[in-house]
Each structure stands twice: as C-alpha cells, then as structure tokens.
Design a protein around this motif. Structure first.
Motif, mmCIF file in Angstrom:
data_model
loop_
_atom_site.group_PDB
_atom_site.id
_atom_site.type_symbol
_atom_site.label_atom_id
_atom_site.label_comp_id
_atom_site.label_asym_id
_atom_site.label_seq_id
_atom_site.Cartn_x
_atom_site.Cartn_y
_atom_site.Cartn_z
ATOM 1 N N ASN A 1 36.480 42.118 49.394
ATOM 2 C CA ASN A 1 37.751 42.299 48.827
ATOM 3 C C ASN A 1 38.108 41.263 48.938
ATOM 4 O O ASN A 1 38.407 40.526 49.748
ATOM 5 N N GLY A 2 38.585 41.573 48.214
ATOM 6 C CA GLY A 2 39.803 39.712 47.554
ATOM 7 C C GLY A 2 38.869 38.575 47.016
ATOM 8 O O GLY A 2 39.300 37.531 46.738
ATOM 9 N N ALA A 3 37.434 38.880 47.050
ATOM 10 C CA ALA A 3 37.185 37.488 46.134
ATOM 11 C C ALA A 3 37.296 37.078 45.086
ATOM 12 O O ALA A 3 37.039 35.690 44.613
ATOM 13 N N GLY A 4 38.006 38.191 44.407
ATOM 14 C CA GLY A 4 38.098 37.677 43.698
ATOM 15 C C GLY A 4 37.039 38.145 41.641
ATOM 16 O O GLY A 4 37.215 38.144 40.645
ATOM 17 N N LYS A 5 36.200 39.289 42.180
ATOM 18 C CA LYS A 5 35.973 39.645 41.148
ATOM 19 C C LYS A 5 36.315 40.420 40.149
ATOM 20 O O LYS A 5 35.994 40.052 38.839
ATOM 21 N N SER A 6 37.255 41.206 40.638
ATOM 22 C CA SER A 6 38.234 42.240 39.141
ATOM 23 C C SER A 6 38.725 41.499 38.614
ATOM 24 O O SER A 6 38.708 41.631 37.346
ATOM 25 N N THR A 7 39.428 40.175 38.906
ATOM 26 C CA THR A 7 39.922 38.501 38.044
ATOM 27 C C THR A 7 38.449 38.376 37.158
ATOM 28 O O THR A 7 39.120 38.348 36.273
ATOM 29 N N ALA A 8 37.439 37.887 37.456
ATOM 30 C CA ALA A 8 36.652 37.664 36.741
ATOM 31 C C ALA A 8 36.116 38.144 36.008
ATOM 32 O O ALA A 8 36.754 37.969 34.532
ATOM 33 N N GLY B 1 44.886 45.084 37.103
ATOM 34 C CA GLY B 1 44.942 46.285 38.447
ATOM 35 C C GLY B 1 45.950 46.068 39.511
ATOM 36 O O GLY B 1 45.665 46.805 40.738
ATOM 37 N N HIS B 2 46.862 45.436 38.859
ATOM 38 C CA HIS B 2 47.547 45.072 40.324
ATOM 39 C C HIS B 2 49.388 45.418 40.095
ATOM 40 O O HIS B 2 49.548 45.510 38.227
HETATM 41 N N1 ADP Z 1 47.857 41.084 38.991
HETATM 42 C C1 ADP Z 1 47.940 40.187 40.343
HETATM 43 N N2 ADP Z 1 48.770 40.236 40.648
HETATM 44 C C2 ADP Z 1 48.724 38.551 41.857
HETATM 45 N N3 ADP Z 1 47.767 38.338 42.890
HETATM 46 C C3 ADP Z 1 47.140 39.066 41.937
HETATM 47 C C4 ADP Z 1 47.183 39.982 41.354
HETATM 48 N N4 ADP Z 1 45.293 40.558 40.618
HETATM 49 C C5 ADP Z 1 44.509 39.972 41.442
HETATM 50 N N5 ADP Z 1 45.419 39.534 42.665
HETATM 51 C C6 ADP Z 1 44.879 38.370 44.026
HETATM 52 O O1 ADP Z 1 44.533 38.011 43.687
HETATM 53 C C7 ADP Z 1 43.041 37.531 44.364
HETATM 54 C C8 ADP Z 1 41.762 38.277 43.570
HETATM 55 O O2 ADP Z 1 41.285 39.591 43.171
HETATM 56 P P1 ADP Z 1 40.023 40.512 42.910
HETATM 57 O O3 ADP Z 1 40.053 39.771 41.552
HETATM 58 O O4 ADP Z 1 41.405 42.037 42.708
HETATM 59 O O5 ADP Z 1 39.571 40.692 44.217
HETATM 60 P P2 ADP Z 1 38.187 41.957 44.383
HETATM 61 O O6 ADP Z 1 37.729 42.540 43.440
HETATM 62 O O7 ADP Z 1 36.621 40.874 44.835
HETATM 63 O O8 ADP Z 1 38.843 42.620 45.558
HETATM 64 C C9 ADP Z 1 42.623 38.925 45.373
HETATM 65 O O9 ADP Z 1 43.432 38.188 46.487
HETATM 66 C C10 ADP Z 1 44.225 39.627 45.209
HETATM 67 O O10 ADP Z 1 45.525 39.491 46.266
#
Ligand code: ADP
Ligand code: MG
Lengths: 310, 259
Positions: free
Chosen positions: A36-43, B258-259
């Motif tokens: 969790n928090g690796a950046g997968k969803s963001t990628a 999604g945040h």
């Molecule tokens: N919209 C956003 N605003 C601020 N921080 C974000 C946002 N989206 C993700 N983050 C941060 O970026 C990092 C990666 O998040 P995320 O991509 O959701 O990881 P994963 O899907 O691997 O759990 C986390 O530290 C998260 O808190």
C-alpha cells in the motif's frame, strides 16, 4: 502498444511515482505489484489518462495520449479500486446505465448485458439490488461494467481486496479466461504476490514510488538465484533467538511472523545444522525447517528489507 | 448531449429507489397544508390549550386567502429550502466518493451534460414537489378562507420557480467544490442566509438580489402589478447560468486518483 515513458507524479509533498518506465504488449497480462502506498493506483490512473503526470509521456501505438486521450480511452476498461456502482440500482440496471453511457443501444445493449452477466456469473442475481450484494459480487459487477464496451485492454486496480476466497479465485479464473479466449490485454495491480505470480506474464514491482524490479517471473526470481530462502516454523519465538539471527553475518534478511521466520542466505553457506542447534540453545520447539525456492515475496523482501504486507 | 437523457433517467431511478421522490413531495405537502389548517383552527386550538380567563372572547380577525398563502410561501423559504438542501446535498458527492464518476468520466460524457442532467433532474423534483403542495394549500385556503384567483396563484408559482432554478444551481455548484454532505449543506445554507440577511438589512441595495423573488412571489398573490420585477429576474437567470458554468469548470478540475 501502450507505454509509460519516464513518468513522475508529485502531489504537493509526496512523490507518488518516480521516473517510471513501463510497456504493455498486445495479449499480455502485466502485473503491478507493491505494498500500500507504493504508487500503483497513481501509475494506473496515469496509464488510463485519468490524471496527468507531472513529467513524462503516455504513448498508445507510439502516439502521445496525454493531450488527446480519446483513442486510448475507447480502448481501455478501467476497474477502479473502489466499488464504482449505484447501490440502489440492480445489477442489470447498473450495466444498462453504463452501457448506454458507452453508447450501446437496443438489442445490442441487451445482448451485451446478458453476455457480461454470464461472464461474471451474476445472471441469476440480475434483478437484485447491488446494496444487497456481498463484497465479491460487487467486485465482479465492477469488472463487468468495465468490460461492457469490449475494451482491448482491461486495467484492474486491486480487484480482490476484501473479498471471500471463492470470489477471489472466480475473479482470477475470469481474468485468465478473458485473456486466453478473448485475447484481452490485462494490467493487474495487487499487493498479493500469489495472484500476480499465478496470473501474470511480466511483472513490475514498485515500492515508495520507485520501480524496484521488472521482467518475466523467471527473470525476477533469478535475482535470488545466488541465495536460498529458509523457512523456520515454531509455535513461538524469543527475542534472543531473533536477535541472534539478525546479527548472524551470513544471514541477509530476517522476516518474523507469528509462527514462521523467513531467512535469506547465500547459497554457498549451509546453516541447517547451525539453526537447529540454535533452536535448542534458545529452547524453541522447532516444527519444521526447509529451504524454499524463491517467491516474488522473497524478491521484494530481498530488495527492500520489508515484507509486502507490513 | 445525447448522454443527458440516460443520465437523467438514472437520477430518477435512483431517487425513486432511495425514496426522494416520495418523501420530498409528501414533506412539502404537509408543510403547505399545515398553514391554512392551523390558521383556521387557531381559535379552537387556543381554547383547548386553555389559560384564557373566563368569559374572554377570542377575537382573531380571519385572515384573507392571500395572507394565508403568503404564509405558506414563507414556510417554503425556511423549512422547504432546508428539506431541499438535505435532499440535494449528496447527488454529486456520492458519485465522487464511491468512484462511479470514474466510469462516467472515461466515457464520452461531457461535464456539460453531467451537470445539466443533475440540475434538470433536481429541478423537476423540486418544482413538482413545490407546485403540487402549493396547489393543495390553495385548495384548502379557498375552502376555509376567501377565494384566491388561479391567475394570482400561477403568477406567484411562476416567479417562485425562477428562484428555485437559482437555488438548485447554487447547491450543485457548491457540491462540485466540497466533498462532505454536511459542508455542502452548511455552505449552501450559509450563502442563502447571508443573501436573506442583506435583503433584510439593506433592502435598497438588494433590489437585484435573487432573494427578492421570494417577496415578489408574495406580492404576486396580493396584487396584479409587481414593482421592479425584471431586474431580479434578469439577475437570477444570469447568476444561475454563471453557477452552472462554474460547476462545469470546477468538474473539469477534479482529479480521479481516488483521494
Ligand atoms: N490525490 C492525491 N493527493 C495527495 N497524495 C496522494 C494522492 N494520490 C496518491 N497520493 C499519495 O501517493 C502515494 C501513492 O499512492 P497510491 O498510488 O494510491 O498507492 P497504492 O495504490 O500503491 O497503494 C501515497 O503516499 C498516497 O498518499
Ligand atoms: Mg491503490
């Protein structure tokens, strides 16, 4: 076919993704593994053009799609991490609504909805309201919605989090079948290494925004070819024993769980007898001790010093 | 724009299921009916409540039908607005929070058709609840008090409806900026309260204000010619369009991580 080129994404203070390169070819199942928090969803959001990267480019058939996302958006189906459904509508009504949004009409729409219900195994439950569904059924419908418009590429963000084992294996089987029978390309995100190991041809492992390993399963496990993974099982541990292991010069990594300790050691040293005498010395009721072939989890442990699910 | 019909249909199906199409009209009907009924039975109610000295004669002059209906309108202004804000506050946020907006936004749905579909479906719900209940109140008023002409009634409904267009656009616009139901309700009601207060304190400077339409809807019941009507109507229409554009612009800024 689809590429991320040197992508970075910064949210105010956090750097969620750091210069990530990734490519996806037709017909592959690509795994994106990381805690969790690796950046997968963001990628994945960048890959599906839902958010813009701070730096880098997204290319679909060699053309940048950041400013002109529509060709890519037509080709992808996105399964978000959350359940993106209307709880007060039935399964069928949800599919009909999203189908119409996707510009399907009339008998074609009906046919497609029936096909999807069949594929996700919800034909019997079509008239039931989504709010009455179990977590697993919602997940399946979530996937069904993303497939309505017959996307070439299905992008799934942790589709098995928080559901029962049956639904989980049902989803895994469905993904595998879609890939085999319909030649669907799949990008599959997870923090369960077993899933990624089972499904995927090629794997990207992320941690804290960095890509720490990538390649085929075999290539990644090669990273550990010069090491052994030793698993020790017992009912309980004591601290002196663990400290001793951690301070041992031929042990690279110690990971402690309730009933199992995993060690990574160089291949050339044999610690078997030493560990057995150590358990006697520290009065530990040893249940089993064996050398395992490396898993993706071990690779992650080796590269980061932490377990995937800490 | 072809997606709009689909979106509106879905809104209504949802509002049927979650009961908005039932509770809002019923609440409005009770609100509207209670005014003529309590005013009519006021003397008896006071008597039952007791406490009047022996032999005292209760002499409340019977109000005219117009006065009774004006009372109904002021009920809408306070309780009606509150009920509507409660019904409307989640229409955008629930889709953002549960992520279904992602499915919608990766598809060819423009922000314009999304926002307009929300506006139209809420407005129709609100207008129908308002009109049905107002006509019911009118019916009782005609029986229990004096007759109010249908022309006056519909004039008043017409003016009040323009105000409602603004109200719906305001709540929607606020919903595109905030992510919790309570803050959306709070900010919307706050803005309305400031407008109402300003009209109360400095009426001369607020002749343009949309809130003006509320008192003009009352005037429309009592006389046929209403002063300074066009200024607030024009301003209200323009502000409504502005609020809708603001909502569309704001929707394009959302991030979908999604945040
Ligand atoms: N919209 C956003 N605003 C601020 N921080 C974000 C946002 N989206 C993700 N983050 C941060 O970026 C990092 C990666 O998040 P995320 O991509 O959701 O990881 P994963 O899907 O691997 O759990 C986390 O530290 C998260 O808190
Ligand atoms: Mg995630």
């Amino acid at each position: 076919m689809l590429e991320l080129v040197d992508i970075s994404k910064r949210f105010k203070k956090t750097e969620a993704v750091k210069s990530l390169n990734m490519f996806i070819e037709q017909g592959e199942i690509i795994g994106l593994l990381g805690p969790n928090g690796a950046g997968k969803s963001t990628a994945i959001s960048i890959l599906s053009t839902l958010i813009e990267p701070t730096q880098g480019d997204v290319r679909f058939f060699k053309k940048s799609v950041i400013k002109k996302p529509s060709p890519l958006r037509k080709a992808i189906g996105v399964v978000p991490q959350e359940i993106a459904l209307y709880p007060q509508l039935s399964a069928e009504e949800n599919l009909l609504f999203f189908g119409r949004i996707y510009r399907l009409k009339g008998s074609e729409l009906k046919k497609r909805v029936n096909e999807i219900l069949e594929q996700i195994g919800l034909t019997e439950k079509r008239k039931a309201l989504v709010e009455s569904f179990s977590g697993g059924m919602k997940r399946r419908l979530n996937i069904g919605v993303a497939m309505l418009h017959r996307p070439q590429i299905l992008i799934m963000d942790e589709p098995t989090v928080g559901i029962d084992p049956q639904s989980r294996s049902y989803i895994l089987e469905t993904v595998k079948r879609l890939n085999k029978e319909n030649q669907m390309t799949v990008v599959y995100t997870s923090h369960y290494m077993e899933e990624v190991d089972y499904l995927c041809d090629r794997i990207y492992i992320m941690d804290q925004g960095n890509l720490i390993a990538s390649g085929t399963k075999e290539e990644i496990k090669q990273i550990l070819s010069s090491e052994n993974t030793i698993s020790i099982e017992a009912d309980h541990w004591n601290n002196a024993f663990i400290t001793h292991l951690k301070e041992h010069e031929s042990i690279n990594n110690v990971h402690v769980e309730e009933k199992e300790i995993t060690l990574i050691t160089p291949k050339e040293v044999n610690l078997f007898t030493e560990i057995i005498s150590m358990t006697e010395e520290y009065d530990i009721a040893l249940r089993s001790l064996h050398v395992k072939s490396p898993t993706l989890e071990d690779v992650f442990l080796h590269l980061t010093g932490r377990a995937l699910r800490d | 724009m072809s997606g709009m019909q689909v979106l509106i249909q879905k809104e209504w199906l949802e509002s049927m299921r979650n009961g908005k199409w039932i509770w809002l009209p019923i609440a409005f009907a009770i609100l509207a009916m209670s005014q003529p009924l309590t005013m009519y039975y006021m003397p008896q109610l006071l008597e039952i409540a007791g406490g009047l000295p022996e032999g005292a004669v209760i002499d409340i002059p019977a109000p005219s039908g117009e006065e009774v209906l004006s009372g109904v309108l002021s009920q809408y202004t306070f309780l009606g607005t509150l009920l509507f804000v409660l019904a409307a506050m989640n229409v955008i946020v629930h889709e953002r929070n549960n992520g279904s907006i992602i499915f919608i936004s990766v598809r060819p749905v423009s922000a314009l058709s999304y926002i307009l579909s929300k506006w139209i479906s809420l407005l129709v719900l609100y207008l129908i609840s308002f009109m049905i209940s107002f006509v019911i109140a009118w019916y009782y008023t005609n029986i229990l008090f004096s007759m109010v002409s249908a022309a006056k009634l519909f004039g008043s409904i017409g003016i009040y409806s323009i105000w409602l267009c603004f109200l719906v656009a305001l709540v929607l616009s606020v919903s595109t900026f905030l992510k919790s139901n309570s803050s959306i309700a709070g900010v919307s009601i706050g803005i309305l309260a400031i407008l109402a207060l300003a009209s109360e304190l400095a009426p001369v400077y607020m002749k343009w204000s949309p809130t003006q339409l509320q008192s003009q809807a009352v005037q429309a019941l009592q006389q046929t010619i209403i002063s300074d009507l066009w200024l607030p109507i024009t301003v209200t229409v323009l502000v409504t369009i502005f609020l809708l554009c603001l909502a569309i612009w704001r929707m394009k800024q959302w991030d979908y991580s999604g945040h």
